[in-house]
Design a protein around this motif. Structure first.
Motif, PDB file in Angstrom:
ATOM      1  N   ALA A 196      46.714  16.181  61.776  1.00 29.95           N
ATOM      2  CA  ALA A 196      46.433  16.611  63.144  1.00 29.95           C
ATOM      3  C   ALA A 196      47.466  17.591  63.684  1.00 29.95           C
ATOM      4  O   ALA A 196      47.144  18.401  64.562  1.00 29.95           O
ATOM      5  N   GLU A 197      48.713  17.540  63.162  1.00 30.98           N
ATOM      6  CA  GLU A 197      49.793  18.297  63.782  1.00 30.98           C
ATOM      7  C   GLU A 197      50.548  19.242  62.857  1.00 30.98           C
ATOM      8  O   GLU A 197      51.105  20.241  63.320  1.00 30.98           O
ATOM      9  N   ALA A 198      50.602  18.961  61.573  1.00 28.25           N
ATOM     10  CA  ALA A 198      51.393  19.794  60.661  1.00 28.25           C
ATOM     11  C   ALA A 198      50.749  21.167  60.488  1.00 28.25           C
ATOM     12  O   ALA A 198      49.548  21.355  60.730  1.00 28.25           O
ATOM     13  N   ASP A 199      51.566  22.129  60.057  1.00 27.71           N
ATOM     14  CA  ASP A 199      51.042  23.463  59.758  1.00 27.71           C
ATOM     15  C   ASP A 199      50.330  23.415  58.412  1.00 27.71           C
ATOM     16  O   ASP A 199      50.969  23.419  57.352  1.00 27.71           O
ATOM     17  N   LEU A 200      49.011  23.351  58.456  1.00 27.59           N
ATOM     18  CA  LEU A 200      48.220  23.245  57.236  1.00 27.59           C
ATOM     19  C   LEU A 200      47.796  24.630  56.751  1.00 27.59           C
ATOM     20  O   LEU A 200      47.294  25.438  57.535  1.00 27.59           O
ATOM     21  N   VAL A 201      47.988  24.862  55.467  1.00 25.06           N
ATOM     22  CA  VAL A 201      47.591  26.136  54.857  1.00 25.06           C
ATOM     23  C   VAL A 201      46.981  25.828  53.500  1.00 25.06           C
ATOM     24  O   VAL A 201      47.530  25.030  52.731  1.00 25.06           O
ATOM     25  N   LEU A 202      45.862  26.481  53.199  1.00 23.53           N
ATOM     26  CA  LEU A 202      45.276  26.311  51.875  1.00 23.53           C
ATOM     27  C   LEU A 202      46.169  26.962  50.825  1.00 23.53           C
ATOM     28  O   LEU A 202      46.849  27.957  51.093  1.00 23.53           O
ATOM     29  N   GLU A 203      46.147  26.416  49.633  1.00 32.93           N
ATOM     30  CA  GLU A 203      46.897  27.002  48.536  1.00 32.93           C
ATOM     31  C   GLU A 203      46.369  28.410  48.226  1.00 32.93           C
ATOM     32  O   GLU A 203      45.166  28.665  48.345  1.00 32.93           O
ATOM     33  N   PRO A 204      47.249  29.334  47.855  1.00 34.38           N
ATOM     34  CA  PRO A 204      46.825  30.710  47.550  1.00 34.38           C
ATOM     35  C   PRO A 204      45.706  30.743  46.513  1.00 34.38           C
ATOM     36  O   PRO A 204      45.788  30.086  45.476  1.00 34.38           O
ATOM     37  N   GLY A 205      44.670  31.485  46.823  1.00 36.44           N
ATOM     38  CA  GLY A 205      43.549  31.641  45.903  1.00 36.44           C
ATOM     39  C   GLY A 205      42.495  30.563  45.996  1.00 36.44           C
ATOM     40  O   GLY A 205      41.399  30.706  45.423  1.00 36.44           O
ATOM     41  N   ALA A 206      42.768  29.463  46.725  1.00 34.34           N
ATOM     42  CA  ALA A 206      41.814  28.352  46.775  1.00 34.34           C
ATOM     43  C   ALA A 206      40.524  28.743  47.473  1.00 34.34           C
ATOM     44  O   ALA A 206      39.422  28.447  46.987  1.00 34.34           O
ATOM     45  N   LEU A 207      40.637  29.401  48.622  1.00 32.27           N
ATOM     46  CA  LEU A 207      39.435  29.777  49.365  1.00 32.27           C
ATOM     47  C   LEU A 207      38.594  30.768  48.575  1.00 32.27           C
ATOM     48  O   LEU A 207      37.361  30.656  48.533  1.00 32.27           O
ATOM     49  N   GLU A 208      39.254  31.723  47.943  1.00 29.48           N
ATOM     50  CA  GLU A 208      38.522  32.709  47.143  1.00 29.48           C
ATOM     51  C   GLU A 208      37.800  32.040  45.972  1.00 29.48           C
ATOM     52  O   GLU A 208      36.665  32.405  45.638  1.00 29.48           O
ATOM     53  N   LEU A 209      38.451  31.052  45.365  1.00 23.86           N
ATOM     54  CA  LEU A 209      37.819  30.320  44.268  1.00 23.86           C
ATOM     55  C   LEU A 209      36.586  29.581  44.758  1.00 23.86           C
ATOM     56  O   LEU A 209      35.507  29.662  44.146  1.00 23.86           O
ATOM     57  N   ILE A 210      36.722  28.850  45.860  1.00 21.36           N
ATOM     58  CA  ILE A 210      35.595  28.080  46.399  1.00 21.36           C
ATOM     59  C   ILE A 210      34.442  28.993  46.782  1.00 21.36           C
ATOM     60  O   ILE A 210      33.280  28.731  46.443  1.00 21.36           O
ATOM     61  N   ASP A 211      34.748  30.073  47.479  1.00 26.34           N
ATOM     62  CA  ASP A 211      33.693  31.001  47.895  1.00 26.34           C
ATOM     63  C   ASP A 211      33.018  31.650  46.691  1.00 26.34           C
ATOM     64  O   ASP A 211      31.801  31.868  46.687  1.00 26.34           O
ATOM     65  N   GLY A 212      33.791  31.950  45.659  1.00 27.62           N
ATOM     66  CA  GLY A 212      33.215  32.535  44.451  1.00 27.62           C
ATOM     67  C   GLY A 212      32.282  31.579  43.743  1.00 27.62           C
ATOM     68  O   GLY A 212      31.213  31.969  43.256  1.00 27.62           O
ATOM     69  N   LEU A 213      32.660  30.307  43.698  1.00 29.51           N
ATOM     70  CA  LEU A 213      31.804  29.292  43.087  1.00 29.51           C
ATOM     71  C   LEU A 213      30.481  29.175  43.835  1.00 29.51           C
ATOM     72  O   LEU A 213      29.397  29.161  43.242  1.00 29.51           O
ATOM     73  N   ARG A 214      30.581  29.095  45.146  1.00 35.36           N
ATOM     74  CA  ARG A 214      29.380  28.920  45.963  1.00 35.36           C
ATOM     75  C   ARG A 214      28.458  30.135  45.873  1.00 35.36           C
ATOM     76  O   ARG A 214      27.234  29.990  45.896  1.00 35.36           O
ATOM     77  N   ALA A 215      29.050  31.298  45.763  1.00 34.75           N
ATOM     78  CA  ALA A 215      28.237  32.516  45.633  1.00 34.75           C
ATOM     79  C   ALA A 215      27.432  32.509  44.334  1.00 34.75           C
ATOM     80  O   ALA A 215      26.358  33.116  44.260  1.00 34.75           O
ATOM     81  N   ARG A 216      27.930  31.791  43.332  1.00 38.10           N
ATOM     82  CA  ARG A 216      27.233  31.690  42.037  1.00 38.10           C
ATOM     83  C   ARG A 216      26.309  30.478  41.977  1.00 38.10           C
ATOM     84  O   ARG A 216      25.695  30.208  40.951  1.00 38.10           O
ATOM     85  N   GLY A 217      26.216  29.725  43.072  1.00 37.64           N
ATOM     86  CA  GLY A 217      25.336  28.572  43.100  1.00 37.64           C
ATOM     87  C   GLY A 217      25.959  27.294  42.583  1.00 37.64           C
ATOM     88  O   GLY A 217      25.258  26.293  42.370  1.00 37.64           O
ATOM     89  N   VAL A 218      27.281  27.293  42.382  1.00 34.51           N
ATOM     90  CA  VAL A 218      27.980  26.083  41.937  1.00 34.51           C
ATOM     91  C   VAL A 218      28.293  25.227  43.165  1.00 34.51           C
ATOM     92  O   VAL A 218      28.862  25.705  44.150  1.00 34.51           O
ATOM     93  N   LYS A 219      27.916  23.956  43.128  1.00 34.04           N
ATOM     94  CA  LYS A 219      28.178  23.043  44.243  1.00 34.04           C
ATOM     95  C   LYS A 219      29.670  22.717  44.316  1.00 34.04           C
ATOM     96  O   LYS A 219      30.378  22.712  43.302  1.00 34.04           O
ATOM     97  N   THR A 220      30.137  22.422  45.520  1.00 38.90           N
ATOM     98  CA  THR A 220      31.535  22.040  45.701  1.00 38.90           C
ATOM     99  C   THR A 220      31.610  20.775  46.550  1.00 38.90           C
ATOM    100  O   THR A 220      30.778  20.543  47.419  1.00 38.90           O
ATOM    101  N   ALA A 221      32.648  19.978  46.288  1.00 40.99           N
ATOM    102  CA  ALA A 221      32.845  18.747  47.050  1.00 40.99           C
ATOM    103  C   ALA A 221      34.332  18.455  47.178  1.00 40.99           C
ATOM    104  O   ALA A 221      35.137  18.905  46.358  1.00 40.99           O
TER     105      ALA A 221
END
Length: 213
Positions: free
Chosen positions: A85-110
């Motif tokens: 709720a309070e800490a400075d949260l940041v995604l690991e470098p490249g994580a968002l790009e990886l997830i978005d790339g998977l989804r663009a190819r039709g790979v499910k994510t959880a």
């Protein structure tokens, strides 16, 4: 295990995998233990990473001659909610790009986490990435938490996928054991501050940048 020729879903752990929350959680726990009368070093508390508190914390309380119980500890800790709720949260470098790339190819994510839903959903909402996942399974959503296979089996069930065609991305021996028991191919991520024993994983990476499936 050889990497499956076709991967239909990628199941991500959150703490210490997508987000470097483990250090913040340990600092919070250190403060809780000080309230209970124990001055425990950060190094000693690293054993808590990826584990079940009711297994890992009692030996620490005993070693430091703390009169309080695990129930008292959990009340004070409040499931480490303040981290999410309070800490400075940041995604690991490249994580968002990886997830978005998977989804663009039709790979499910959880998301598959041992942390309770209240914490994970708060953190994910603050990061603005909830819509990037087709399913979320947290520690209080299954009968048995990691290292039991239940969380990963549940995620595969929600996605309508065969676990054998799922890849799990984990950072802890507990999580790796859970994913392997469910039948998933396991990639260990070692890019966060606390690096654990990931020797049981099928593959090891230290960055999401440039990681391809």
């Amino acid at each position: 295990m050889a990497r499956p020729e076709r991967i239909d879903a990628v199941l991500f752990d959150f703490d210490g995998t997508l987000c470097n929350t483990e250090v913040e959680n340990i600092r919070l726990v250190q403060g809780v233990l000080r309230q209970m009368g124990a001055d425990v070093s950060l190094e000693e508390l690293e054993v808590l990473t990826g584990g079940e508190d009711r297994v890992t914390v009692p030996p620490i309380l005993e070693r430091h001659h703390v009169a309080g119980t695990i129930d008292e500890y959990e009340r004070l800790r409040d499931n480490c909610y303040r981290t999410y709720a309070e800490a400075d949260l940041v995604l690991e470098p490249g994580a968002l790009e990886l997830i978005d790339g998977l989804r663009a190819r039709g790979v499910k994510t959880a998301l598959v986490s041992m942390t309770v839903a209240r914490c994970i959903l708060t953190g994910v909402a603050r990061l603005g990435i909830l819509d990037r996942f087709d399913a979320v399974v947290c520690g209080d959503m299954v009968e048995q938490r990691k290292p039991a296979p239940d969380p990963y089996l549940r995620a595969a069930e929600l996605l309508g996928m065969d676990p054998m065609r799922c890849m799990a991305v984990e950072d802890s021996p507990t999580g790796i054991a859970s994913a392997r028991a469910a039948g998933c191919y396991v990639v260990a991520y070692t890019g966060c501050d606390i690096v654990q024993d990931v020797s049981a994983a099928d593959e090891v990476i230290n960055s999401f940048v440039g990681f391809e499936l």
